[in-house]
Design a protein around this motif. Structure first.
Motif, short mmCIF file in Angstrom:
data_model
loop_
_atom_site.label_atom_id
_atom_site.label_comp_id
_atom_site.label_asym_id
_atom_site.label_seq_id
_atom_site.Cartn_x
_atom_site.Cartn_y
_atom_site.Cartn_z
N SER A 130 2.64 1.32 3.39
CA SER A 130 3.72 0.35 3.58
C SER A 130 4.94 0.73 2.74
O SER A 130 6.08 0.60 3.19
N THR A 167 0.16 -0.82 12.84
CA THR A 167 -0.59 -1.65 11.90
C THR A 167 0.25 -1.96 10.66
O THR A 167 0.33 -3.11 10.22
N VAL A 168 0.90 -0.95 10.10
CA VAL A 168 1.73 -1.16 8.91
C VAL A 168 2.94 -2.02 9.25
O VAL A 168 3.30 -2.92 8.48
N ASN A 213 3.14 -4.29 11.56
CA ASN A 213 2.64 -5.66 11.72
C ASN A 213 2.52 -6.34 10.35
O ASN A 213 2.91 -7.49 10.17
N GLU A 214 1.97 -5.60 9.39
CA GLU A 214 1.81 -6.13 8.02
C GLU A 214 3.17 -6.42 7.39
O GLU A 214 3.40 -7.51 6.85
N LEU A 215 4.08 -5.46 7.48
CA LEU A 215 5.41 -5.63 6.88
C LEU A 215 6.21 -6.73 7.57
O LEU A 215 6.90 -7.51 6.90
N GLU A 216 6.08 -6.81 8.87
CA GLU A 216 6.78 -7.86 9.61
C GLU A 216 6.20 -9.23 9.27
O GLU A 216 6.95 -10.21 9.10
N GLY A 217 4.89 -9.31 9.11
CA GLY A 217 4.25 -10.56 8.72
C GLY A 217 4.70 -11.06 7.36
O GLY A 217 4.73 -12.26 7.10
N ARG A 218 5.07 -10.13 6.50
CA ARG A 218 5.56 -10.49 5.16
C ARG A 218 7.07 -10.68 5.13
O ARG A 218 7.64 -10.97 4.08
N THR A 242 0.86 -1.18 0.00
CA THR A 242 0.00 0.00 0.00
C THR A 242 0.90 1.23 0.00
O THR A 242 2.12 1.13 0.15
#
Length: 142
Positions: free
Chosen positions: A34, A64-65, A67-72, A31
């Motif tokens: 991100s 939130t971002v 968490n998303e980046l770390e998850g990827r 996004t």
């Protein structure tokens, strides 16, 4: 005439540019938020609070971002050895590769959006828009 007002021209072109940039980033699985966060991390690790300050947004949005980046697997958060209450955010090798891909995709998007301009005109437009953005203290970064 309304259609010659600079704000109207920029607004109309901004919608087109925004759509194309969002589509290009989505193709890379990112996004705007991100991608902007990865860009801020390109210079090296920073503590999470500094990242929040750099981005100028609500801490929950950054979390939130992240968490998303770390998850990827694009960033990691590590405890700061000097202060265990703080986290240091580090871009991973996958994050660096993703950011490189994003830069290539956005370069192509810019080439498509501004094909009617010469390189000199594009440089001038970039300088002028940067000047306007820098002067606007209310401009949203994120």
């Amino acid at each position: 005439m309304l259609t010659t007002k600079l704000g109207v021209l920029l607004s109309g072109r901004g919608v087109v540019a925004g759509d194309r940039v969002r589509d290009a980033l989505a193709d890379a699985g990112l996004t705007m938020r991100s991608a902007f966060t990865l860009t801020q991390l390109a210079a090296g690790p920073v503590n999470q609070q500094t990242l929040i300050d750099l981005l100028g947004v609500d801490p929950s949005a950054v979390v939130t971002v992240l968490n998303e980046l770390e998850g990827r697997g694009l960033v990691s958060r590590q405890r700061d050895p000097a202060d265990r209450r703080r986290h240091i955010v580090v871009m991973t090798a996958d994050g660096t590769r993703t950011l490189h891909t994003v830069e290539e995709v956005l370069d192509k998007t810019d080439d498509d959006l501004f094909a009617a301009l010469t390189p000199r005109e594009r440089d001038q437009l970039e300088r002028l828009l940067t000047k306007v953005a820098d002067a606007d203290s209310c401009a949203e970064k994120y």
